[in-house]
Design an enzyme around this catalytic site. Sequence first.
Site, PDB file in Angstrom:
ATOM      1  N   ASP A 197      -1.225  -0.657   6.107  1.00  0.00           N
ATOM      2  CA  ASP A 197      -1.440  -0.009   7.407  1.00  0.00           C
ATOM      3  C   ASP A 197      -2.888  -0.054   7.852  1.00  0.00           C
ATOM      4  OD1 ASP A 197      -2.167   1.900   5.313  1.00  0.00           O
ATOM      5  OD2 ASP A 197      -2.423   3.339   6.949  1.00  0.00           O
ATOM      6  N   ASP A 241       0.855  -1.166   0.000  1.00  0.00           N
ATOM      7  CA  ASP A 241       0.000   0.000   0.000  1.00  0.00           C
ATOM      8  C   ASP A 241       0.908   1.238   0.000  1.00  0.00           C
ATOM      9  OD1 ASP A 241      -2.515   1.376   0.218  1.00  0.00           O
ATOM     10  OD2 ASP A 241      -1.997   1.791   2.306  1.00  0.00           O
ATOM     11  N   ASP A 285      -0.314   5.134   0.735  1.00  0.00           N
ATOM     12  CA  ASP A 285      -0.643   6.084   1.798  1.00  0.00           C
ATOM     13  C   ASP A 285      -0.567   5.400   3.160  1.00  0.00           C
ATOM     14  OD1 ASP A 285      -1.393   8.480   0.247  1.00  0.00           O
ATOM     15  OD2 ASP A 285      -2.984   7.200  -0.528  1.00  0.00           O
TER      16      ASP A 285
END
Length: 342
Positions: free
Chosen positions: A225, A26, A28
């Site tokens: 995250d 990922d 961001d």
Amino acid sequence: MSQTARTRPDGSDTALSEAYDTALLDLDGVVYAGGTAIAYAVESLGTARTGGMRLAYVTNNALRTPDAVAEHLTELGIATEAPDVITSAQAVARLISEQVPQGARVLVIGGEGLRVALRERGLEPVESADDAPVAVVQGFGGPDLPWGRFAEASYAVARGVPWFASNTDLTIPSARGIAPGNGAAVEVVRIATGAEPQVAGKPLPPMHRETILRTGAVRPLVVGDRLDTDIEGAFNGEVDSLLVLTGVTDGPQLLAAPPEHRPTYVDADLRGLLTGQPEVVEAGGGFRCGGYTATAGSERLELDGEGEPMDGLRALCAAAWTAAGDGKCELDGGKALARLGL
């Protein structure tokens, strides 16, 4: 990874960058936040790539094109080509192309990433509900997306035009904090129309399919995250995952995670790719990792010992997830997490 209730993080005798052929990362909250590289990301990814691990960047953010994302990553010091980037715009464009004729018009509510992905699939982006679209697609348009775009989508959807969304992440990390994501914008159209979109992005299967088709990964490791997108997406795809604590997920959320949100591995940041992962073992009615032992009491989680904070967190996860079984842990872990600085 089997679809059973995970009761503890796994250990690994070898570095994760050696145990898996491809990292599905990922962006961001993992590689950067608000356009600025997260601490240790550039160096860790460079070392993993030099060691032979393929790096693919998988993002639910449909705003930018793969070319733009690759250019940004390269500017940060992470050499990247456009084919290394897979976006939810690409996944939703494929989903639409399988349901409408070649050359069909699609009303776009979002940014250039959506338009480029649609053209790649032979579809024609249009801007108005009066342009006779056969589908509406909604993706993150950034903070400057005009409010009138949501009205345009609502007009078309209310007329019965099929509605698609790149993703439904309610929030997105930024340099200044947590901002509303595409999911918040999707809610605006849902409230106005009462309709439900077809969604392509993580954690749903269209995104995982797009990622595997474009990378050819054989033994991938999802790195993210977010529990409800990255980790759940790995769970749905039956592949392993690494959660890093550089984005939106905090300690209490991790301890309360239901089975589909429990990562295979947990680490502070992307340096976790370059190391093995310590084993969590049963010990005296609790769980031990490194110098810490965690137990589940009648009302709260207890932590004894000292050492690396991540070891304490892994032990706490084992105690919490075991106590919760197939549900969410309701035990208070605040005092133990505070002791770890989490």
